[in-house]
Design an enzyme around this catalytic site. Structure first.
Site, PDB file in Angstrom:
ATOM      1  N   CYS A 196     -84.323 -20.309  31.195  1.00 39.45           N
ATOM      2  CA  CYS A 196     -84.039 -19.186  30.374  1.00 39.45           C
ATOM      3  C   CYS A 196     -84.022 -19.478  28.983  1.00 39.45           C
ATOM      4  CB  CYS A 196     -82.729 -18.526  31.119  1.00 39.45           C
ATOM      5  SG  CYS A 196     -82.430 -18.372  32.769  1.00 39.45           S
ATOM      6  N   THR A 242     -84.532   1.303  46.172  1.00 38.57           N
ATOM      7  CA  THR A 242     -85.446   0.903  47.427  1.00 38.57           C
ATOM      8  C   THR A 242     -85.651  -0.613  47.538  1.00 38.57           C
ATOM      9  OG1 THR A 242     -86.642   2.822  47.072  1.00 38.57           O
ATOM     10  CG2 THR A 242     -87.679   1.068  48.394  1.00 38.57           C
TER      11      THR A 242
END
Length: 380
Positions: free
Chosen positions: A326, A240
């Site tokens: 990160c 979705t």
């Protein structure tokens, strides 16, 4: 909370107010699923997604059908690399990338190496630039992909993409570029490029949404889908769609398309002001190319101080990082700076300053004064 001055725009950017305003109705009033084809809730959501797709395509000079939405750049990179590897399964495979790529790229190549791929990691010089001669000489008959980032997330160094494209086209190889730090900051293009990773939150859009540009009408294979379950996004990425995020992504792309050139000039002036004053501090050095880099980024090494202490002290008043968000918790020196030949101590004592929409001249002046004070005290 009394936040410090923010100079870490390469890690993430705040959502522009216009982006937030555009997104809000799609959390409530227009809450439909873009895959619901039988009623107006779905139609309105689908129309919003397609309008956003067009704006993002326009930012990079692509067709809207070539934009495949993902949860972010890391997914787009995994999709592109692993998807191409799987499309060539059963064949001998060789890939070319660079030692200074983002960890999302390097770690993904490590994964396909475990599955049998050969990978060449190009070296860089002291300025973070690859050798085009080495690139050309590294191409083998079974090379399937060349993967090089448009602009480095830690130093801002820009690869010569037009020249790289010429080399790639002559070899009839797939060219994948991580354009996460470049798109929306400098003009980018898709001519000669087969795959391109994008991320909304790097140019004032929301987190959690990105895209993979996939070139159409070309004989080289497209990546195989990595997420299955419904055939969304032309069967390339099921799930979705994040309609509010995609709407925000589109709005941010449209804004950057309009403002990029003027804002780039403004930020370059502020960046140069910051950089010139910081380099006046004895035993400081610019990491990366002076000329071929993004207009809002500088990476500076401060000799004679302990890196972890430097970063901790500077961040009391100025939010900066020592490299990629990160890997910001790692005490190890940046793999990018190490590849450029910096010794580990100097690599750890390097700070990336990245400016953005809300950066002012006062911010620069206050940053310079604070960094000078911190460095002087740490060297005592």
């Amino acid at each position: 909370m009394n936040y410090p001055i923010y100079l870490d725009y390469n890690a993430t950017t705040p959502c522009a107010p216009e982006v937030i305003e555009e997104m809000l109705p799609y959390f409530g009033t227009h809450f439909g699923n873009a895959a619901s084809k039988s009623h107006p809730y779905g139609w309105i959501a689908e129309n919003a997604v397609e309008e956003a797709r067009e704006k993002i395509a326009s930012l990079i000079g692509a067709k809207s059908k070539e934009i495949i939405f993902t949860s972010g750049a890391t997914e787009a990179i995994n999709f592109g690399i692993k998807g191409i590897f799987e499309s060539y399964l059963g064949e001998k495979q060789h890939y070319i990338t660079c030692e200074t790529e983002h960890k999302a790229v390097l770690d993904t190549f490590l994964e396909i190496e475990k599955r049998g791929a050969e990978v060449t990691y190009l070296k860089v010089n002291r300025e973070g630039q690859i050798s085009l001669k080495e690139l050309k000489n590294s191409i083998l008959p079974h090379t399937k992909m060349i993967c090089l980032m448009w602009a480095n997330n830690e130093t801002g160094v820009i690869h010569p993409i037009k020249k790289i494209v010429e080399i790639v086209e002559a070899s009839n190889t797939i060219f994948f570029t991580d354009a996460v730090q470049a798109a929306g900051k400098i003009p980018v293009f898709t001519k000669g490029i087969h795959l391109m990773a994008l991320s909304a939150h790097k140019f004032y859009g929301p987190k959690g949404v990105g895209a993979l540009y996939v070139r159409h009408n070309h004989e080289l294979p497209k990546p195989f889908a990595q997420i299955h379950g419904g055939g969304h996004e032309k069967g390339m990425r099921s799930g979705t769609l994040n309609v509010p995020g995609i709407v925000g992504f589109g709005k941010a792309a449209g804004l950057q398309n309009q403002e990029m050139e003027e804002e780039g000039k403004r930020l370059k002036e502020l960046r140069d002001l910051l950089e010139n004053q910081l380099l006046d501090i004895p035993d400081t050095f610019l990491n990366g190319s002076q000329d071929f880099r993004l207009p809002h980024v500088c990476n500076i090494a401060f000799a004679g101080v302990e890196g972890e202490e430097l970063l901790k002290k500077v961040n009391q008043k100025v939010a900066v990082s020592s490299g990629s968000a990160c890997t910001s918790i790692s005490p190890k020196p940046s793999h990018v700076l190490a590849a450029m030949g910096l010794n580990p101590d100097l690599g750890r004592a390097s700070i990336r300053f990245s400016l953005g929409r809300n950066t002012t001249e006062d911010d620069i002046e206050n940053t310079v004064n604070w960094v000078k004070e911190v460095v002087t005290k740490l060297r005592e």
